[in-house]
Design a protein around this motif. Structure first.
Motif, PDB file in Angstrom:
ATOM      1  N   UNK A  14      93.262  69.190  67.844  1.00 14.61           N
ATOM      2  CA  UNK A  14      94.190  69.909  66.932  1.00 14.61           C
ATOM      3  C   UNK A  14      93.163  70.407  65.788  1.00 14.61           C
ATOM      4  N   UNK A  15      91.797  70.212  66.044  1.00 11.59           N
ATOM      5  CA  UNK A  15      90.846  70.609  64.857  1.00 11.59           C
ATOM      6  C   UNK A  15      90.787  71.958  64.476  1.00 11.59           C
ATOM      7  N   UNK A  16      90.859  72.685  65.404  1.00  9.22           N
ATOM      8  CA  UNK A  16      90.922  74.198  65.009  1.00  9.22           C
ATOM      9  C   UNK A  16      92.280  74.738  64.290  1.00  9.22           C
ATOM     10  N   UNK A  17      93.453  74.235  64.910  1.00 13.43           N
ATOM     11  CA  UNK A  17      94.797  74.421  64.366  1.00 13.43           C
ATOM     12  C   UNK A  17      94.817  73.965  62.752  1.00 13.43           C
ATOM     13  N   UNK A  18      94.313  72.735  62.753  1.00 12.98           N
ATOM     14  CA  UNK A  18      94.417  72.114  61.380  1.00 12.98           C
ATOM     15  C   UNK A  18      93.423  72.991  60.547  1.00 12.98           C
ATOM     16  N   UNK A  19      92.275  73.227  60.897  1.00 12.57           N
ATOM     17  CA  UNK A  19      91.422  74.121  60.062  1.00 12.57           C
ATOM     18  C   UNK A  19      91.940  75.650  59.830  1.00 12.57           C
ATOM     19  N   UNK A  20      92.379  76.084  60.556  1.00 13.23           N
ATOM     20  CA  UNK A  20      93.237  77.569  60.301  1.00 13.23           C
ATOM     21  C   UNK A  20      94.341  77.180  59.090  1.00 13.23           C
ATOM     22  N   UNK A  21      94.997  76.281  59.351  1.00 15.02           N
ATOM     23  CA  UNK A  21      96.164  75.985  58.551  1.00 15.02           C
ATOM     24  C   UNK A  21      95.766  75.679  57.176  1.00 15.02           C
ATOM     25  N   UNK A  22      94.835  74.726  57.259  1.00 18.55           N
ATOM     26  CA  UNK A  22      94.343  74.537  55.733  1.00 18.55           C
ATOM     27  C   UNK A  22      93.795  75.793  55.021  1.00 18.55           C
ATOM     28  N   UNK A  23      93.044  76.475  55.778  1.00 22.36           N
ATOM     29  CA  UNK A  23      92.243  77.627  54.954  1.00 22.36           C
ATOM     30  C   UNK A  23      93.168  78.743  54.803  1.00 22.36           C
ATOM     31  N   UNK A  47      85.672  67.315  63.923  1.00 20.22           N
ATOM     32  CA  UNK A  47      87.187  67.121  63.704  1.00 20.22           C
ATOM     33  C   UNK A  47      87.294  66.076  62.441  1.00 20.22           C
ATOM     34  N   UNK A  48      86.434  66.046  61.377  1.00 18.25           N
ATOM     35  CA  UNK A  48      86.654  65.458  60.190  1.00 18.25           C
ATOM     36  C   UNK A  48      86.357  66.468  59.051  1.00 18.25           C
ATOM     37  N   UNK A  49      87.220  66.763  58.187  1.00 15.47           N
ATOM     38  CA  UNK A  49      87.274  67.677  56.963  1.00 15.47           C
ATOM     39  C   UNK A  49      87.487  66.833  55.503  1.00 15.47           C
ATOM     40  N   UNK A  50      87.120  67.352  54.419  1.00 18.22           N
ATOM     41  CA  UNK A  50      87.343  66.941  53.366  1.00 18.22           C
ATOM     42  C   UNK A  50      87.708  67.990  52.494  1.00 18.22           C
ATOM     43  N   UNK A  51      88.770  68.060  51.600  1.00 19.54           N
ATOM     44  CA  UNK A  51      89.211  68.852  50.590  1.00 19.54           C
ATOM     45  C   UNK A  51      89.028  68.315  49.230  1.00 19.54           C
TER      46      UNK A  51
END
Length: 98
Positions: A14-23, A47-51
């Protein structure tokens, strides 16, 4: 200054789709609320992001949490019902050295 941080541990599939949705959607919508002065989106591993959301004070963060967070969290949960683990923390800035 208040920093509200959300860390996302995402399943690799899911990493790519989560990143795209977030950005492209989620973070711009949050920024448009006017509750935060600055938002930073960071990558620690594939696969680890921080906002990091920077608010001028507790009043702005409370307004976000009361008026906007429930809807935005529901939208995120609907889009990614599983495969993403979130942690949320609030940090109060004490001092800055430059």
């Amino acid at each position: 200054m208040i920093n509200y941080e959300v860390t996302l541990q995402v399943e690799p599939r899911l990493a790519a789709s989560v990143e795209e949705y977030m950005r492209q959607s989620h973070i711009p919508e949050i920024f448009a609320t006017g509750c935060f002065r600055r938002i930073r989106f960071s990558l620690a591993s594939p696969n680890r992001f921080r906002t990091s959301y920077q608010a001028d004070g507790q009043v702005d963060l409370d307004r976000y949490l009361r008026e906007h967070a429930p809807r935005l969290r529901t939208e995120f949960q609907t889009r990614f019902p599983d495969g993403v683990t979130l942690t949320r923390e609030t940090w109060v800035q004490r001092e800055i050295w430059s």
